[in-house]
Design a protein around this motif. Structure first.
Motif, PDB file in Angstrom:
ATOM      1  N   GLU A   1       0.821  -1.210   0.000  1.00 17.01           N
ATOM      2  CA  GLU A   1       0.000   0.000   0.000  1.00 17.01           C
ATOM      3  C   GLU A   1       0.859   1.267   0.000  1.00 17.01           C
ATOM      4  OE1 GLU A   1      -3.269   0.269  -0.533  1.00 17.01           O
ATOM      5  OE2 GLU A   1      -3.151  -1.886  -0.843  1.00 17.01           O
ATOM      6  N   ILE A   2       1.973   1.222   0.697  1.00 14.86           N
ATOM      7  CA  ILE A   2       2.867   2.385   0.726  1.00 14.86           C
ATOM      8  C   ILE A   2       3.415   2.641  -0.677  1.00 14.86           C
ATOM      9  CG2 ILE A   2       5.050   3.292   1.615  1.00 14.86           C
ATOM     10  CD1 ILE A   2       4.447   1.618   4.196  1.00 14.86           C
ATOM     11  N   VAL A   3       3.863   1.577  -1.350  1.00 12.69           N
ATOM     12  CA  VAL A   3       4.406   1.728  -2.702  1.00 12.69           C
ATOM     13  C   VAL A   3       3.300   2.132  -3.672  1.00 12.69           C
ATOM     14  CG1 VAL A   3       5.513   0.513  -4.621  1.00 12.69           C
ATOM     15  CG2 VAL A   3       6.365   0.215  -2.292  1.00 12.69           C
ATOM     16  N   ARG A   4       2.132   1.558  -3.512  1.00 16.31           N
ATOM     17  CA  ARG A   4       0.998   1.944  -4.371  1.00 16.31           C
ATOM     18  C   ARG A   4       0.701   3.437  -4.223  1.00 16.31           C
ATOM     19  NH1 ARG A   4      -4.051  -1.757  -4.099  1.00 16.31           N
ATOM     20  NH2 ARG A   4      -2.571  -3.050  -5.172  1.00 16.31           N
ATOM     21  N   LYS A   5       0.729   3.918  -2.993  1.00 10.13           N
ATOM     22  CA  LYS A   5       0.506   5.347  -2.760  1.00 10.13           C
ATOM     23  C   LYS A   5       1.611   6.162  -3.426  1.00 10.13           C
ATOM     24  CE  LYS A   5      -0.212   8.721   0.904  1.00 10.13           C
ATOM     25  NZ  LYS A   5      -1.593   9.126   0.925  1.00 10.13           N
ATOM     26  N   GLY A   6       2.831   5.687  -3.344  1.00  8.71           N
ATOM     27  CA  GLY A   6       3.942   6.369  -4.000  1.00  8.71           C
ATOM     28  C   GLY A   6       3.768   6.423  -5.502  1.00  8.71           C
ATOM     29  N   LEU A   7       3.304   5.339  -6.074  1.00  7.93           N
ATOM     30  CA  LEU A   7       3.080   5.297  -7.519  1.00  7.93           C
ATOM     31  C   LEU A   7       1.959   6.230  -7.958  1.00  7.93           C
ATOM     32  CD1 LEU A   7       3.489   1.486  -8.238  1.00  7.93           C
ATOM     33  CD2 LEU A   7       5.002   3.332  -8.978  1.00  7.93           C
ATOM     34  N   GLN A   8       1.063   6.557  -7.059  1.00  5.43           N
ATOM     35  CA  GLN A   8      -0.029   7.465  -7.381  1.00  5.43           C
ATOM     36  C   GLN A   8       0.349   8.936  -7.151  1.00  5.43           C
ATOM     37  OE1 GLN A   8      -3.058   5.876  -4.828  1.00  5.43           O
ATOM     38  NE2 GLN A   8      -3.663   4.318  -6.296  1.00  5.43           N
ATOM     39  N   SER A   9       1.481   9.139  -6.527  1.00  2.00           N
ATOM     40  CA  SER A   9       1.931  10.493  -6.212  1.00  2.00           C
ATOM     41  C   SER A   9       2.493  11.179  -7.449  1.00  2.00           C
ATOM     42  CB  SER A   9       3.011  10.421  -5.124  1.00  2.00           C
ATOM     43  OG  SER A   9       3.655  11.654  -4.981  1.00  2.00           O
ATOM     44  N   LYS A  10       2.117  12.412  -7.659  1.00  2.00           N
ATOM     45  CA  LYS A  10       2.647  13.187  -8.784  1.00  2.00           C
ATOM     46  C   LYS A  10       4.159  13.308  -8.692  1.00  2.00           C
ATOM     47  CE  LYS A  10      -1.457  15.896  -9.656  1.00  2.00           C
ATOM     48  NZ  LYS A  10      -2.054  17.230  -9.677  1.00  2.00           N
ATOM     49  N   ARG A  11       4.653  13.313  -7.489  1.00  2.00           N
ATOM     50  CA  ARG A  11       6.097  13.446  -7.284  1.00  2.00           C
ATOM     51  C   ARG A  11       6.871  12.300  -7.923  1.00  2.00           C
ATOM     52  NH1 ARG A  11       8.127  15.387  -1.777  1.00  2.00           N
ATOM     53  NH2 ARG A  11      10.136  16.118  -2.453  1.00  2.00           N
ATOM     54  N   TRP A  12       6.312  11.098  -7.898  1.00  2.00           N
ATOM     55  CA  TRP A  12       7.008   9.927  -8.420  1.00  2.00           C
ATOM     56  C   TRP A  12       6.540   9.530  -9.805  1.00  2.00           C
ATOM     57  CZ3 TRP A  12      11.446   8.373  -6.616  1.00  2.00           C
ATOM     58  CH2 TRP A  12      11.799   8.801  -5.334  1.00  2.00           C
ATOM     59  N   LEU A  13       5.514  10.161 -10.317  1.00  2.99           N
ATOM     60  CA  LEU A  13       5.031   9.850 -11.660  1.00  2.99           C
ATOM     61  C   LEU A  13       4.915  11.108 -12.511  1.00  2.99           C
ATOM     62  CD1 LEU A  13       2.222   7.276 -10.851  1.00  2.99           C
ATOM     63  CD2 LEU A  13       4.474   6.831 -11.778  1.00  2.99           C
ATOM     64  N   PRO A  14       5.918  11.938 -12.506  1.00  3.51           N
ATOM     65  CA  PRO A  14       5.762  13.210 -13.208  1.00  3.51           C
ATOM     66  C   PRO A  14       5.626  13.080 -14.715  1.00  3.51           C
ATOM     67  CG  PRO A  14       8.020  12.912 -12.522  1.00  3.51           C
ATOM     68  CD  PRO A  14       7.220  11.796 -11.921  1.00  3.51           C
ATOM     69  N   THR A  15       6.157  12.031 -15.303  1.00  2.72           N
ATOM     70  CA  THR A  15       6.124  11.922 -16.755  1.00  2.72           C
ATOM     71  C   THR A  15       5.375  10.694 -17.242  1.00  2.72           C
ATOM     72  OG1 THR A  15       8.220  10.737 -16.813  1.00  2.72           O
ATOM     73  CG2 THR A  15       8.308  13.149 -17.007  1.00  2.72           C
ATOM     74  N   LEU A  16       4.834   9.925 -16.346  1.00  2.00           N
ATOM     75  CA  LEU A  16       4.098   8.730 -16.754  1.00  2.00           C
ATOM     76  C   LEU A  16       2.622   9.065 -16.895  1.00  2.00           C
ATOM     77  CD1 LEU A  16       5.725   6.010 -14.487  1.00  2.00           C
ATOM     78  CD2 LEU A  16       6.271   6.580 -16.844  1.00  2.00           C
ATOM     79  N   ASN A  17       2.012   8.523 -17.909  1.00  2.00           N
ATOM     80  CA  ASN A  17       0.585   8.745 -18.083  1.00  2.00           C
ATOM     81  C   ASN A  17      -0.155   7.428 -17.888  1.00  2.00           C
ATOM     82  OD1 ASN A  17       0.700   7.303 -20.536  1.00  2.00           O
ATOM     83  ND2 ASN A  17       1.305   9.152 -21.623  1.00  2.00           N
TER      84      ASN A  17
END
Length: 91
Positions: free
Chosen positions: A50-66
């Protein structure tokens, strides 16, 4: 006492995914990197997944992924995280 935000915890987790890989990191590693007690992770954000899932949903960690990257998800966490992180590195 140091006040740590949920974002700092997810940042620590995502940095560890990059450094060690999802399988090789533990919640103890995340807690140590974030500077909190391990119980705090579970209380505030849940499991490692869940922590990693939250990270993957964060704009900070997905700035260029769509959202296109998620279209071919296998829903096997390790496979998907590996593919997501490879795409992230490419970008």
């Amino acid at each position: 006492m140091k006040i740590v935000t949920d974002q700092q915890i997810t940042d620590a987790a995502m940095a560890l995914v990059i450094e060690k890989g999802y399988s090789d990191m533990t919640t103890k590693d995340i807690a140590q990197k974030a500077g909190v007690h391990e119980a705090t992770l579970f209380r505030r954000l849940g499991s490692k997944k869940e922590i990693v899932r939250k990270g993957l949903q964060s704009k900070r960690w997905l700035p260029t992924l769509n959202t296109a990257i998620f279209e071919n998800a296998t829903w096997d966490l390790e496979t998907d995280l590996t593919r997501f992180m490879e795409e992230y590195y490419k970008r």
